[in-house]
Write an enzyme that holds these catalytic residues in place. Structure first.
Site, PDB file in Angstrom:
ATOM      1  N   HIS A   1      82.298 -20.510  -9.749  1.00 26.16           N
ATOM      2  CA  HIS A   1      82.365 -20.588  -8.278  1.00 26.16           C
ATOM      3  C   HIS A   1      82.588 -22.033  -7.821  1.00 26.16           C
ATOM      4  CE1 HIS A   1      77.628 -20.637  -8.396  1.00 26.16           C
ATOM      5  NE2 HIS A   1      78.084 -21.856  -8.504  1.00 26.16           N
TER       6      HIS A   1
ATOM      7  N   HIS B   1      73.275 -23.944  -2.982  1.00 26.19           N
ATOM      8  CA  HIS B   1      73.462 -25.375  -3.234  1.00 26.19           C
ATOM      9  C   HIS B   1      72.845 -26.182  -2.100  1.00 26.19           C
ATOM     10  CE1 HIS B   1      76.544 -23.244  -5.570  1.00 26.19           C
ATOM     11  NE2 HIS B   1      76.497 -24.249  -6.416  1.00 26.19           N
TER      12      HIS B   1
ATOM     13  N   HIS C   1      80.053 -27.750 -17.417  1.00 31.34           N
ATOM     14  CA  HIS C   1      80.353 -28.883 -16.558  1.00 31.34           C
ATOM     15  C   HIS C   1      79.107 -29.721 -16.319  1.00 31.34           C
ATOM     16  CE1 HIS C   1      78.957 -25.835 -13.695  1.00 31.34           C
ATOM     17  NE2 HIS C   1      78.976 -26.675 -12.681  1.00 31.34           N
TER      18      HIS C   1
ATOM     19  N   GLU D   1      73.918 -22.780 -15.142  1.00 35.09           N
ATOM     20  CA  GLU D   1      74.289 -21.696 -14.223  1.00 35.09           C
ATOM     21  C   GLU D   1      74.660 -20.413 -14.970  1.00 35.09           C
ATOM     22  OE1 GLU D   1      76.140 -24.346 -10.517  1.00 35.09           O
ATOM     23  OE2 GLU D   1      77.480 -23.223 -11.834  1.00 35.09           O
TER      24      GLU D   1
END
Length: 285
Positions: free
Chosen positions: A12, A59, A193, A240
């Site tokens: 996402h 977030h 990441h 995640e």
């Protein structure tokens, strides 16, 4: 009764939303990313669910560091698109399904999982970018969405095993709902990441693809992977991926049913500073 017909897994990345919103999907850098979802957009039209149960992480828009629920289920009738600092994304508001969401909350809590029930929240790119990738430009999302937020931002975060077990509880909850709903469960976030520190920009394609292999073929064993492995191999934000295990735990084979079929698999680097992974698994009819 309701049933889970498929699970969808996707990154996402916020920059994907920005590229989508600013008409950059055809640019050389982005074209390969969006091409990986062309099949998926047609698939979703052909396999339109009645409800999407969408697992994502907030977030710091709905929840700040002042209050951090580990698992939070949205039970509202609708959700506004969050302003993440540069204005809300120009996408439709999200319609909820309060009846099914409340039923799932009741059932899952009675299965000994503590959920935070959220009757009002805005939803950020963690939820809207997957919808854009799967639906394209639209005036309205194709069906109601139940947002399910998981804390993977501030430690301590839930283990992969806990997430996998939660997916099993969600499947039981859905199947005990007294209406013939076709439900899809989506797990979002990842893949490898890291956004800060000496390893900023880390992408581990070999590890990512092995994760996809194991997610398909040996999810229970994959769920045993400790946090430190995610951080070491996939970067600080690679954690995640435990949210994908919630979606995978809800599939029929985990409860002794037949294995799912792989409708689509896609992997690409880079998209911003992130590896993009995408998978669609279908339960047998």
């Amino acid at each position: 009764m309701a049933r889970i017909s498929a699970s969808v897994y996707t990154s996402h990345v916020p920059a994907i939303g920005a590229a989508f919103d600013h008409g950059k999907t055809g640019e050389p850098y982005w074209q390969k990313v969006f091409a990986g979802y062309e099949f998926s957009k047609q698939w979703l039209k052909q396999h339109k669910p009645d409800v999407i149960f969408l697992v994502f992480n907030d977030h710091a828009t709905a929840f700040s560091l002042e209050m951090i629920p580990t698992f939070a289920i949205g039970t509202a009738a609708e959700y506004a698109v969050a302003d993440e600092g540069w204005g809300p994304r120009p996408v439709p508001k999200v319609t909820g399904h309060p009846e099914l969401a409340s039923h799932i909350a009741q059932s899952v809590i009675q299965q000994d999982f503590d959920l935070t029930i959220v009757n009002k929240m805005d939803v950020d790119h963690g939820l809207t970018v997957p919808l854009s990738l799967m639906c394209g430009q639209t005036d309205a999302w194709p069906c109601p969405v139940i947002p399910f937020a998981v804390n993977v931002v501030q430690y301590p975060v839930p283990s992969g095993k806990r997430c996998f077990m939660l997916g099993q509880a969600i499947r039981k909850a859905v199947e005990s709902y007294d209406a013939p709903l076709n439900v899809q469960i989506w797990g979002t976030g990842g893949m490898s990441h890291q956004l800060q520190g000496p390893r900023a920009g880390l992408i581990n394609a070999e590890w990512d693809n092995r994760f996809l292999d194991r997610l398909i073929a040996e999810p229970a064993a994959l769920a045993e992977l400790p946090h430190i492995d995610y951080v070491r191999e996939a970067g600080s934000e690679g954690i995640e991926l435990v949210m994908w295990l919630i979606a995978r735990g809800a599939m029929a084979d985990v409860a002794g049913g037949p294995p799912p079929s792989v409708a689509h698999r896609f992997y690409h680097v880079p998209a911003s500073n992130t590896a993009v992974g995408h998978l669609i698994l279908e339960n047998p009819a």
